[in-house]
Design a protein around this motif. Structure first.
Motif: not given
Length: 118
Positions: A13-14, A19-24, A53-55
């Motif tokens: 996750a970021c 919360g970006g990619m927290a769920n994979g 990383r989020c943008p």
């Protein structure tokens, strides 16, 4: 959510808390596979200091605009005790990483689809 034997989605996750990619979802399965192979080869845990990383966060940390981190295809791996960053980079290559960046703190590992070294 468990992504492999030794890796959980929260590790990817970021780090900015968005919360970006927290769920994979969106993490490249091949990246997880390469990291799992590295973990098994070394026989001890790998700490991911950064994966997705989020943008916005990528810009804040000075990442390039087309960073593999924003695509879910990269992770920065801290060097485990008993290894040098150079040894960790060699293990990443043996385990199928495409992009490998060598740093004092560890190794950038990615699965961009072509070889890149720095």
């Amino acid at each position: 959510m468990k992504l492999s034997e030794h890796f959980d989605s929260t590790e990817f996750a970021c780090k900015c808390g968005c919360g970006g990619m927290a769920n994979g979802a969106g993490v490249a399965p091949r990246l997880v596979h390469v990291l799992e192979k590295m973990r098994q080869y070394i026989g001890k845990p790998l700490v991911l200091s950064c994966a997705y990383r989020c943008p916005k966060h990528n810009e804040e940390v000075g990442g390039v605009s087309d960073s593999q981190h924003i695509f879910g295809t990269a992770a920065d791996v801290q060097t485990p005790e008993g290894l040098t960053p150079s040894e960790l980079a060699n293990i990443a290559e043996l385990c199928g990483a495409d992009g490998i960046g060598l740093y004092d703190w560890g190794v950038h590992v990615d699965v961009r689809g072509y070889a890149a070294r720095w």
